[in-house]
Design a protein around this motif. Structure first.
Motif, PDB file in Angstrom:
ATOM      1  N   THR A  26      -5.488   5.602  -4.945  1.00 62.54           N
ATOM      2  CA  THR A  26      -5.024   4.226  -4.764  1.00 62.54           C
ATOM      3  C   THR A  26      -3.503   4.160  -4.729  1.00 62.54           C
ATOM      4  O   THR A  26      -2.913   3.485  -3.877  1.00 62.54           O
ATOM      5  CB  THR A  26      -5.545   3.336  -5.919  1.00 62.54           C
ATOM      6  N   LEU A  35       2.435  -3.911  -3.994  1.00 62.10           N
ATOM      7  CA  LEU A  35       1.447  -4.619  -4.796  1.00 62.10           C
ATOM      8  C   LEU A  35       0.305  -5.142  -3.928  1.00 62.10           C
ATOM      9  O   LEU A  35      -0.844  -5.163  -4.351  1.00 62.10           O
ATOM     10  CB  LEU A  35       2.122  -5.761  -5.569  1.00 62.10           C
ATOM     11  N   ARG A  89       6.628   3.820  -7.797  1.00 59.19           N
ATOM     12  CA  ARG A  89       7.744   3.586  -6.875  1.00 59.19           C
ATOM     13  C   ARG A  89       9.023   4.217  -7.450  1.00 59.19           C
ATOM     14  O   ARG A  89       9.780   4.869  -6.729  1.00 59.19           O
ATOM     15  CB  ARG A  89       7.966   2.095  -6.633  1.00 59.19           C
ATOM     16  N   ALA A 107       1.429   1.429  -9.913  1.00 59.15           N
ATOM     17  CA  ALA A 107       2.100   1.399  -8.611  1.00 59.15           C
ATOM     18  C   ALA A 107       3.601   1.158  -8.776  1.00 59.15           C
ATOM     19  O   ALA A 107       4.426   1.820  -8.135  1.00 59.15           O
ATOM     20  CB  ALA A 107       1.480   0.319  -7.723  1.00 59.15           C
ATOM     21  N   ALA A 112       1.842   2.487   2.053  1.00 55.07           N
ATOM     22  CA  ALA A 112       1.994   1.154   2.643  1.00 55.07           C
ATOM     23  C   ALA A 112       3.422   0.647   2.485  1.00 55.07           C
ATOM     24  O   ALA A 112       3.897  -0.162   3.282  1.00 55.07           O
ATOM     25  CB  ALA A 112       1.018   0.184   1.990  1.00 55.07           C
ATOM     26  N   ALA A 113       4.101   1.123   1.447  1.00 55.75           N
ATOM     27  CA  ALA A 113       5.487   0.709   1.227  1.00 55.75           C
ATOM     28  C   ALA A 113       6.455   1.764   1.777  1.00 55.75           C
ATOM     29  O   ALA A 113       7.640   1.773   1.418  1.00 55.75           O
ATOM     30  CB  ALA A 113       5.725   0.482  -0.260  1.00 55.75           C
ATOM     31  N   ARG A 114       5.959   2.634   2.633  1.00 58.13           N
ATOM     32  CA  ARG A 114       6.733   3.716   3.250  1.00 58.13           C
ATOM     33  C   ARG A 114       7.451   4.595   2.215  1.00 58.13           C
ATOM     34  O   ARG A 114       8.645   4.862   2.303  1.00 58.13           O
ATOM     35  CB  ARG A 114       7.740   3.153   4.261  1.00 58.13           C
ATOM     36  N   LEU A 115       6.669   5.009   1.217  1.00 63.24           N
ATOM     37  CA  LEU A 115       7.184   5.920   0.198  1.00 63.24           C
ATOM     38  C   LEU A 115       6.165   7.034   0.015  1.00 63.24           C
ATOM     39  O   LEU A 115       5.024   6.918   0.466  1.00 63.24           O
ATOM     40  CB  LEU A 115       7.345   5.184  -1.137  1.00 63.24           C
ATOM     41  N   GLN A 167       9.594  -4.276  -0.330  1.00 62.42           N
ATOM     42  CA  GLN A 167       8.846  -3.059  -0.652  1.00 62.42           C
ATOM     43  C   GLN A 167       7.908  -3.275  -1.849  1.00 62.42           C
ATOM     44  O   GLN A 167       6.777  -2.802  -1.843  1.00 62.42           O
ATOM     45  CB  GLN A 167       9.834  -1.936  -0.958  1.00 62.42           C
ATOM     46  N   GLN A 199       4.929  -5.163  -0.571  1.00 61.62           N
ATOM     47  CA  GLN A 199       4.014  -4.289   0.186  1.00 61.62           C
ATOM     48  C   GLN A 199       3.192  -3.432  -0.765  1.00 61.62           C
ATOM     49  O   GLN A 199       1.978  -3.276  -0.602  1.00 61.62           O
ATOM     50  CB  GLN A 199       4.815  -3.371   1.110  1.00 61.62           C
ATOM     51  N   GLY A 244      -1.990   5.603  -1.613  1.00 61.17           N
ATOM     52  CA  GLY A 244      -2.184   4.648  -0.513  1.00 61.17           C
ATOM     53  C   GLY A 244      -1.167   3.519  -0.584  1.00 61.17           C
ATOM     54  O   GLY A 244      -0.565   3.134   0.430  1.00 61.17           O
ATOM     55  N   ALA A 245      -0.949   2.995  -1.787  1.00 66.48           N
ATOM     56  CA  ALA A 245      -0.012   1.884  -1.951  1.00 66.48           C
ATOM     57  C   ALA A 245       1.410   2.327  -1.625  1.00 66.48           C
ATOM     58  O   ALA A 245       2.170   1.602  -0.974  1.00 66.48           O
ATOM     59  CB  ALA A 245      -0.090   1.349  -3.379  1.00 66.48           C
ATOM     60  N   ALA A 292      -0.834  -3.699  -1.289  1.00 63.19           N
ATOM     61  CA  ALA A 292      -1.682  -2.551  -0.956  1.00 63.19           C
ATOM     62  C   ALA A 292      -2.660  -2.250  -2.086  1.00 63.19           C
ATOM     63  O   ALA A 292      -3.801  -1.850  -1.841  1.00 63.19           O
ATOM     64  CB  ALA A 292      -0.813  -1.337  -0.664  1.00 63.19           C
ATOM     65  N   VAL A 293      -2.213  -2.450  -3.341  1.00 59.22           N
ATOM     66  CA  VAL A 293      -3.122  -2.224  -4.466  1.00 59.22           C
ATOM     67  C   VAL A 293      -4.265  -3.239  -4.419  1.00 59.22           C
ATOM     68  O   VAL A 293      -5.432  -2.893  -4.612  1.00 59.22           O
ATOM     69  CB  VAL A 293      -2.369  -2.317  -5.814  1.00 59.22           C
ATOM     70  N   MET A 296      -3.560  -1.119 -12.489  1.00 54.55           N
ATOM     71  CA  MET A 296      -3.285  -0.338 -11.286  1.00 54.55           C
ATOM     72  C   MET A 296      -1.929  -0.712 -10.701  1.00 54.55           C
ATOM     73  O   MET A 296      -1.183   0.136 -10.218  1.00 54.55           O
ATOM     74  CB  MET A 296      -4.406  -0.568 -10.267  1.00 54.55           C
ATOM     75  N   LYS A 297      -1.601  -2.003 -10.767  1.00 58.52           N
ATOM     76  CA  LYS A 297      -0.295  -2.425 -10.251  1.00 58.52           C
ATOM     77  C   LYS A 297       0.828  -1.887 -11.125  1.00 58.52           C
ATOM     78  O   LYS A 297       1.914  -1.605 -10.638  1.00 58.52           O
ATOM     79  CB  LYS A 297      -0.229  -3.949 -10.177  1.00 58.52           C
TER      80      LYS A 297
END
Lengths: 295, 213
Positions: A104, B187, A61, A57, A111-114, B182, B185, A107-108, B189-190, A53-54
């Motif tokens: 997910t 990672l 980005r 993410a 949280a990183a303002r993207l 960023q 933040q 949401g992530a 959040a995951v 999942m990471k």
């Protein structure tokens, strides 16, 4: 024409010749590549082994940044590294197919303002060359035809598997078409998508070396003068371990391994230095007149 | 036989973990696991099958039967180079490569990944490097890998390192993104989302148990 470009870590490190040759040969075709600002690592294959999942993410980005940086509605992001190309495409597929991944990741990103509105097209340079610019256009710009050069086109795994977005999965042909348009001959080489060993070359050389050796041995047997690759890791594995292969299998394994963009650049008349030819461990140069010459 | 290959151990049914197949199948697209017809196409196409302790086909069979310990301790999962040859050939469209990645993740979570085994060490080191800096630097990564697994390799690979250095292909400068905050933040959040999902799942199970009683 102008595209966004995602280099990835490898093209800034051990395999900067790939970046140099992509930029120079695209420039020779009047295509500008604009580097994605503050891109991060795509996560590569290793991240999926620790936290999938990471890895999505991280890739997302980059997609979000591309969307922000590209002015038009649906920017094209060019990823020359097979690993990056796959991870970015895979993330898109997973976000589309599985709502839980999509939720997910959104949401992530938030949280990183993207944010990512799913408008980016991730494409490989080979795809752009053959399907956007087109073979006729490229062959009309050839200044130094690669006459007499026999090329083994190596696609590797991840640009055709698991998603064959722009070429045949079992027998890809785009690079072969490109090489023939540059005046070269292509050898019939059934191992063009077989695994080179990937990162196993660094971690378990006992396992990695034979995998790459099989590829080179077959290419030599079929009379290839050079192997053209489309992936930084394949290039590294096939080129930098040739003396190890020679020692292990007690026969001389020596064949230049270049990026397909380096051959493209040479044919388009780009100076060798701009294509990073001086960075090869097994040297390859084209003598004037198109005759083959390698030490 | 390689040093890491071993024969499967005899197991009583009571020793098997029957929740394991369900857990693994909870990965995206994971239900396809139960559609496997054990044809062995994956093992036949895998360029690394000869080096594995259990072939990919066996790993699938063992997962479905609940051989959790053998599967997570196997070297097979770490030998998968992610070439996706099996996944595109599978007649039941099982994402075998992603399934191997899922097993790697579970082995790491449970802390049973083989210690000092280079593939697992590389995965962990890479993960850490990117988490901290947002980018990986190949040269530093490889040095770390050798230092943690087999320091002698630094010497045996010194010649290659020197040749790369002369060609301008080897630099020890650590690459990094500008906006490291960023990445952090993102990672984090995951992790948070995963924790929430885990608690939800637990709550659902408790509710089901209560209803059953």
């Amino acid at each position: 024409m102008k595209y966004l470009y995602y280099p990835g870590c490898s093209l800034k490190g051990t395999n900067r010749a790939y970046e140099e040759s992509v930029l120079a040969s695209f420039h020779a075709l009047n295509i500008e590549l604009e580097e994605l600002e503050d891109w991060n690592c795509c996560g590569a294959t290793a991240y999926m082994a620790v936290d999938e999942m990471k890895s999505f993410a991280l890739a997302a980005r980059n997609l979000a940044l591309a969307e922000r940086q590209g002015q038009d509605g649906s920017p094209t992001l060019i990823a020359p590294c097979s690993g990056c190309y796959l991870v970015l495409s895979k993330t898109q597929h997973y976000m589309e197919e599985y709502s839980e991944v999509s939720r997910t990741i959104d949401g992530a990103l938030q949280a990183a303002r993207l944010s990512y509105a799913r408008t980016v097209h991730v494409r490989h340079p080979l795809d752009i060359l053959v399907n956007e610019i087109g073979i006729p256009q490229i062959s009309s710009k050839v200044q130094r035809p690669l006459r007499g050069l026999k090329v083994a086109c190596y696609y590797g795994c991840q640009i055709v598997r698991p998603y064959a977005a722009f070429d045949d999965q079992v027998n890809p042909k785009t690079m072969d078409h490109l090489m023939r348009a540059l005046g070269a001959e292509t050898v019939d080489w059934p191992l063009k998508t077989r695994c080179c060993g990937g990162s196993l070359m660094g971690t378990l050389p006992d396992v990695g070396v034979p995998l790459s050796y099989i590829l080179l041995k077959e290419a030599l047997k079929r009379g290839a003068h050079v192997v053209a690759t489309a992936c930084p890791l394949c290039q590294f594995n096939l080129e930098c371990y040739q003396d190890k292969m020679s020692r292990q299998f007690q026969e001389r394994v020596e064949i230049p391994v270049v990026y397909f963009t380096q051959l493209l650049g040479l044919a388009l008349g780009v100076p060798e230095r701009q294509l990073g030819m001086h960075r090869l461990l097994v040297p390859f140069t084209l003598a004037r007149g198109g005759a083959r010459l390698h030490a | 036989m390689r040093e890491w290959q071993s024969w499967p151990r005899f197991r009583y049914e009571a020793e098997l973990d029957l929740r394991f197949p369900e857990e693994v199948a909870s990965m995206p697209g994971g239900r396809a696991l139960f559609a496997c017809i054990q044809c062995g196409t994956c093992s036949g196409t895998c360029p690394l099958a000869t080096y594995m302790d259990y072939s990919p086909r066996k790993i699938i069979a063992m997962t479905r039967a609940g051989f959790k310990e053998e599967v997570l301790h196997s070297f097979t999962i770490w030998l998968c180079a992610s070439c996706y040859a099996c996944a595109v050939e599978c007649p039941r469209k099982i994402k075998i490569t992603d399934f191997m990645a899922e097993l790697k993740q579970r082995a790491i979570q449970e802390g049973v990944d083989p210690k000092r085994f280079p593939v697992a060490v590389l995965a962990r080191e890479f993960f850490e490097a990117v988490r901290k800096r947002g980018r990986s630097t190949e040269s530093l990564l490889v040095l770390r890998l050798y230092a943690k697994t087999n320091p002698v390799q630094i010497l045996s690979q010194a010649l290659l390192g020197w040749r790369l250095l002369r060609k301008g292909r080897f630099s020890l400068r650590a690459e990094s993104v500008k906006n490291r905050q960023q990445i952090e933040q993102l990672l984090r959040a995951v992790d948070a989302a995963k924790a929430t999902a885990f608690i939800d799942k637990l709550a659902r199970e408790v509710r089901r148990e209560v209803a059953y009683r």
